[in-house]
Design an enzyme around this catalytic site. Structure first.
Site, mmCIF file in Angstrom:
data_model
loop_
_atom_site.group_PDB
_atom_site.id
_atom_site.type_symbol
_atom_site.label_atom_id
_atom_site.label_comp_id
_atom_site.label_asym_id
_atom_site.label_seq_id
_atom_site.Cartn_x
_atom_site.Cartn_y
_atom_site.Cartn_z
ATOM 1 N N LYS A 246 -3.811 4.746 11.276
ATOM 2 C CA LYS A 246 -2.824 3.972 10.528
ATOM 3 C C LYS A 246 -3.588 3.072 9.532
ATOM 4 O O LYS A 246 -4.649 2.555 9.859
ATOM 5 C CB LYS A 246 -2.021 3.096 11.500
ATOM 6 C CG LYS A 246 -0.903 2.355 10.803
ATOM 7 C CD LYS A 246 0.038 1.679 11.772
ATOM 8 C CE LYS A 246 1.218 1.092 11.028
ATOM 9 N NZ LYS A 246 1.195 -0.334 10.819
ATOM 10 N N CYS B 169 2.883 -7.968 15.338
ATOM 11 C CA CYS B 169 4.180 -7.305 15.555
ATOM 12 C C CYS B 169 5.330 -8.295 15.506
ATOM 13 O O CYS B 169 6.476 -7.899 15.365
ATOM 14 C CB CYS B 169 4.275 -6.668 16.938
ATOM 15 S SG CYS B 169 3.346 -5.188 17.179
ATOM 16 N N HIS C 190 3.995 1.459 2.370
ATOM 17 C CA HIS C 190 5.207 0.772 1.896
ATOM 18 C C HIS C 190 5.848 1.572 0.757
ATOM 19 O O HIS C 190 7.074 1.708 0.675
ATOM 20 C CB HIS C 190 4.884 -0.630 1.366
ATOM 21 C CG HIS C 190 4.135 -1.496 2.343
ATOM 22 N ND1 HIS C 190 2.962 -2.132 2.019
ATOM 23 C CD2 HIS C 190 4.389 -1.823 3.633
ATOM 24 C CE1 HIS C 190 2.527 -2.823 3.062
ATOM 25 N NE2 HIS C 190 3.379 -2.649 4.058
ATOM 26 N N CYS D 165 -2.112 -5.215 22.627
ATOM 27 C CA CYS D 165 -0.873 -4.724 22.020
ATOM 28 C C CYS D 165 -0.952 -3.207 21.848
ATOM 29 O O CYS D 165 -1.947 -2.695 21.333
ATOM 30 C CB CYS D 165 -0.683 -5.397 20.658
ATOM 31 S SG CYS D 165 0.478 -4.515 19.599
ATOM 32 N N HIS E 273 -1.123 -2.536 17.797
ATOM 33 C CA HIS E 273 -2.269 -3.009 17.021
ATOM 34 C C HIS E 273 -3.605 -2.935 17.773
ATOM 35 O O HIS E 273 -4.653 -3.126 17.167
ATOM 36 C CB HIS E 273 -2.033 -4.451 16.542
ATOM 37 C CG HIS E 273 -0.954 -4.543 15.522
ATOM 38 N ND1 HIS E 273 0.372 -4.724 15.859
ATOM 39 C CD2 HIS E 273 -0.985 -4.413 14.175
ATOM 40 C CE1 HIS E 273 1.102 -4.731 14.756
ATOM 41 N NE2 HIS E 273 0.308 -4.547 13.729
ATOM 42 N N LYS F 99 -5.234 -3.604 7.033
ATOM 43 C CA LYS F 99 -6.177 -4.467 6.335
ATOM 44 C C LYS F 99 -7.509 -4.497 7.090
ATOM 45 O O LYS F 99 -8.562 -4.400 6.495
ATOM 46 C CB LYS F 99 -5.578 -5.882 6.288
ATOM 47 C CG LYS F 99 -5.605 -6.418 4.920
ATOM 48 C CD LYS F 99 -5.066 -7.785 4.650
ATOM 49 C CE LYS F 99 -4.299 -8.576 5.642
ATOM 50 N NZ LYS F 99 -3.703 -9.759 5.036
ATOM 51 N N CYS G 165 2.568 -10.444 20.586
ATOM 52 C CA CYS G 165 1.642 -9.934 19.559
ATOM 53 C C CYS G 165 2.092 -10.500 18.223
ATOM 54 O O CYS G 165 3.196 -10.197 17.766
ATOM 55 C CB CYS G 165 1.648 -8.409 19.521
ATOM 56 S SG CYS G 165 0.750 -7.771 18.078
ATOM 57 N N HIS H 295 0.864 -1.192 0.000
ATOM 58 C CA HIS H 295 0.000 0.000 0.000
ATOM 59 C C HIS H 295 0.897 1.238 0.000
ATOM 60 O O HIS H 295 2.125 1.120 -0.044
ATOM 61 C CB HIS H 295 -0.973 -0.048 1.179
ATOM 62 C CG HIS H 295 -0.337 -0.199 2.541
ATOM 63 N ND1 HIS H 295 0.573 0.707 3.048
ATOM 64 C CD2 HIS H 295 -0.461 -1.157 3.496
ATOM 65 C CE1 HIS H 295 0.945 0.328 4.263
ATOM 66 N NE2 HIS H 295 0.349 -0.825 4.553
HETATM 67 N N1 MSP Z 1 9.078 -7.198 8.164
HETATM 68 C C1 MSP Z 1 9.216 -6.119 9.061
HETATM 69 C C2 MSP Z 1 10.468 -5.333 8.779
HETATM 70 C C3 MSP Z 1 11.734 -6.098 8.835
HETATM 71 S S1 MSP Z 1 13.108 -5.126 8.358
HETATM 72 C C4 MSP Z 1 14.407 -6.049 8.743
HETATM 73 C C5 MSP Z 1 8.006 -5.201 8.956
HETATM 74 N N2 MSP Z 1 7.299 -5.311 7.825
HETATM 75 S S2 MSP Z 1 5.965 -4.463 7.499
HETATM 76 O O1 MSP Z 1 5.597 -4.867 6.168
HETATM 77 O O2 MSP Z 1 5.012 -4.633 8.526
HETATM 78 O O3 MSP Z 1 6.386 -2.976 7.533
HETATM 79 C C6 MSP Z 1 7.421 -2.521 6.725
HETATM 80 C C7 MSP Z 1 7.536 -1.028 6.780
HETATM 81 O O4 MSP Z 1 6.358 -0.421 6.289
HETATM 82 C C8 MSP Z 1 7.778 -0.487 8.192
HETATM 83 O O5 MSP Z 1 8.816 0.480 8.150
HETATM 84 C C9 MSP Z 1 6.481 0.202 8.507
HETATM 85 O O6 MSP Z 1 6.657 1.310 9.339
HETATM 86 C C10 MSP Z 1 6.050 0.649 7.125
HETATM 87 N N3 MSP Z 1 4.646 0.971 7.086
HETATM 88 C C11 MSP Z 1 3.578 0.128 7.181
HETATM 89 N N4 MSP Z 1 2.457 0.896 7.206
HETATM 90 C C12 MSP Z 1 2.780 2.204 7.147
HETATM 91 C C13 MSP Z 1 2.094 3.392 7.026
HETATM 92 N N5 MSP Z 1 0.791 3.460 7.073
HETATM 93 N N6 MSP Z 1 2.819 4.526 6.832
HETATM 94 C C14 MSP Z 1 4.166 4.515 6.675
HETATM 95 N N7 MSP Z 1 4.839 3.399 6.781
HETATM 96 C C15 MSP Z 1 4.195 2.265 7.182
HETATM 97 O O7 MSP Z 1 7.761 -4.440 9.859
#
Ligand code: MSP
Length: 505
Positions: free
Chosen positions: A295, A130, A22, A144, A147, A298, A127, A19
């Site tokens: 935030k 997380c 990311h 948590c 979440h 899903k 969690c 999304h």
């Molecule tokens: N797999 C772990 C990271 C391991 S790195 C060695 C993880 N994955 S994640 O897919 O949940 O999140 C990846 C990144 O996306 C994190 O930096 C997280 O902060 C970011 N984001 C997920 N949702 C977000 C927003 N809504 N806004 C900005 N970034 C966000 O954590």
């Protein structure tokens, strides 16, 4: 020889599709990598997917597929979106690849051999989203804190990393590297966690099988975070190609969201110290992109997907918005309306308008041939300042500041046109002087904005009659005076058609 620049995004969990949260991080990493390539620095840009752990195992079970099938499907979705967004990563790592499994085992074995891993038993609140334990005191109404969902009680015998012994080494590292975490507020947050006192952390599991086997104890797999963080080392040859590893490490900059600050700014530097390698050079932490103040998730059904915005704003319009309007640090509320406002102001009215005005006047008053700029143009000093500030902005990993500096030059060129009104002049040296300067601004901006808008900038380059691309010219080519003149200027379609504001209600 310039310094190597190695940049990473977090590796994304494969239980969720990509999304704009990311995309925000990945586009930022991409623009930084493109900047450093433009500056002539050896550059390596890594992204990828995090595929082990309980969360993925359960999500696969819920979907009636194997964890590897789940990982295959979702990592392909990430690759597709990165292609759509013109992401120029040099590598895409998947934690299920053999190269990574071998590297994790060697990295953790080094920590074990150095005497920083012991056996113990653990119980605590876990969690799953997380993939982290929480103390009783961290929970909010028993849930948590991130979440807001119920935690699970886990009890296990497992292996512990003696993080508690790294309090002082970490404080020393922070003191010796005052800029290691940015922005400053996040650095203070990380220091706060360390100063509160660190407990040993469990690094293995026996209750699940979807992970990297612990090499010294059959039946245990590494806890997903201790597998995941090591991806940054794997991709540059840790444990496999020492020469290559030495080339890139520790010149590594990690981009990450605030929810994974503890893992990156506390655990990871400690793991590096324990394994006998230097901790990363820089950790840049950003806030969340919120939608309606919340935030994206899903379960809240409030996720926004890159493709939907790209169809309205184009790839470069999408990239520009996230780079310009979401500085690292605070949370930022995503709003479609402010995206339209920014697009119209900076892209349609400012840059797009400059190109179309210049091309129109050159067609009408200069027979379609671009004149050369004047050495003593009033815009030359503004261009020099803009160049200095743009360089500083990108080098400090603050794209919004870099782009603001570049756009000052675009604005100055439009103001110069308005002050001189070349469209009202008779053809001749006066028009040529104004148009030569404006073309030179377009040339410089096409170089400086390339990291944010690679396709648009290559198009501007072509339309003002230059051969090659802004990438060939590089940052070194952005000094005033490079437009040769005598080149055909092509009008073409508007780069950024103005968008109507969405009506409310
Ligand atoms: N797999 C772990 C990271 C391991 S790195 C060695 C993880 N994955 S994640 O897919 O949940 O999140 C990846 C990144 O996306 C994190 O930096 C997280 O902060 C970011 N984001 C997920 N949702 C977000 C927003 N809504 N806004 C900005 N970034 C966000 O954590």
């Amino acid at each position: 020889m310039s310094e190597p620049f190695y940049i990473t995004t977090p590796i994304y969990y494969v239980n969720d599709v990509p999304h704009i949260g990311h995309a925000y991080t990945t586009v930022t990493a991409d623009a930084l990598a493109r900047w450093h390539r433009l500056a002539g620095d050896p550059t390596f840009f890594l992204t990828g997917t995090d595929e082990h752990g309980l969360k993925i195992q359960r999500s696969a079970e819920a979907n009636g597929i194997t964890p590897l099938e789940q990982a295959d499907q979702t990592s392909a979705r990430f690759k597709e979106v990165w292609e759509l967004l013109n992401i120029s990563n040099d590598d895409f790592i998947r934690t299920t690849e053999p190269r990574h499994i071998g590297s994790v085992q060697k990295f953790m074995q080094a920590i074990f051999d150095n005497g920083w891993i012991r056996k113990g038993s653990y119980s605590g609140h876990y969690c799953v989203p997380c993939e982290a334990y929480f103390n009783e005191a961290d929970l909010v109404d028993g849930n948590c804190p991130i979440h807001g969902r119920p935690v699970e009680w886990f009890e296990e015998d497992n292996w512990f990393f003696e993080l508690s012994k790294f309090e002082q080494p970490l404080l020393d590292w922070y003191a010796a590297n005052p800029d290691c975490v940015q922005p400053e507020g996040k650095r203070n947050e990380a220091l706060g966690i360390i100063k509160q006192g660190l407990e040993d952390v469990s690094v293995s599991r026996t209750s699940i099988s979807w992970g990297v086997p612990v090499p010294w104890d059959e039946g245990h797999v590494f806890y997903v975070w201790y597998d995941a963080l090591i991806n940054y080392a794997t991709a540059v040859g840790y444990g496999d190609d020492p020469e290559r590893f030495a080339e890139w490490w520790p010149q590594v900059r990690h981009l990450l969201g605030k929810d994974i600050l503890r893992f990156h700014c506390v655990y990871w530097p400690a793991m590096c110290l324990a394994a006998g390698i230097e901790p990363p050079k820089k950790l840049a932490v950003h806030g969340f992109l919120l939608v309606g103040g919340e935030k994206m998730s899903k379960t809240s059904l409030n996720q926004i997907f890159p493709a939907d915005l790209v169809s309205d704003f184009g790839v470069d319009g999408f990239r520009y918005h996230f780079l310009r309007d979401n500085p690292f640090g605070p949370d930022g509320d995503f709003s479609y309306e402010s995206m339209v406002t920014r697009y119209n102001a900076d892209l349609a009215n400012n840059l797009g308008n400059l190109l179309s005005r210049v091309a129109t006047v050159v067609e009408k008053k200069c027979e379609g041939v671009g004149p050369a700029p004047a050495v003593d143009s009033p815009l030359a000093a503004i261009a020099a300042q803009s160049l200095t500030d743009t360089i500083a902005g990108w080098n400090n990993m603050t794209p919004s500041i870099a782009l603001e500096a570049t756009w000052r030059l675009v604005g100055a060129a439009n103001a110069h046109l308005e002050a001189n009104e070349p469209w009202k002049m008779e053809p001749g040296p006066a028009v040529d002087a104004v148009m030569g300067d404006a073309l030179e601004v377009l040339r410089i901006v096409a170089i400086l904005a390339t990291p944010a808008m690679p396709v648009t900038c290559a198009e501007i380059w072509k339309r003002i009659g230059l051969s090659g691309s802004p990438v060939d010219a590089g940052v070194a080519g952005a000094a005033w005076g490079g437009y040769p003149g005598g080149r055909p200027v092509v009008k073409g379609d508007g780069l950024f058609p103005r968008m109507a504001k969405p009506s409310v209600g």
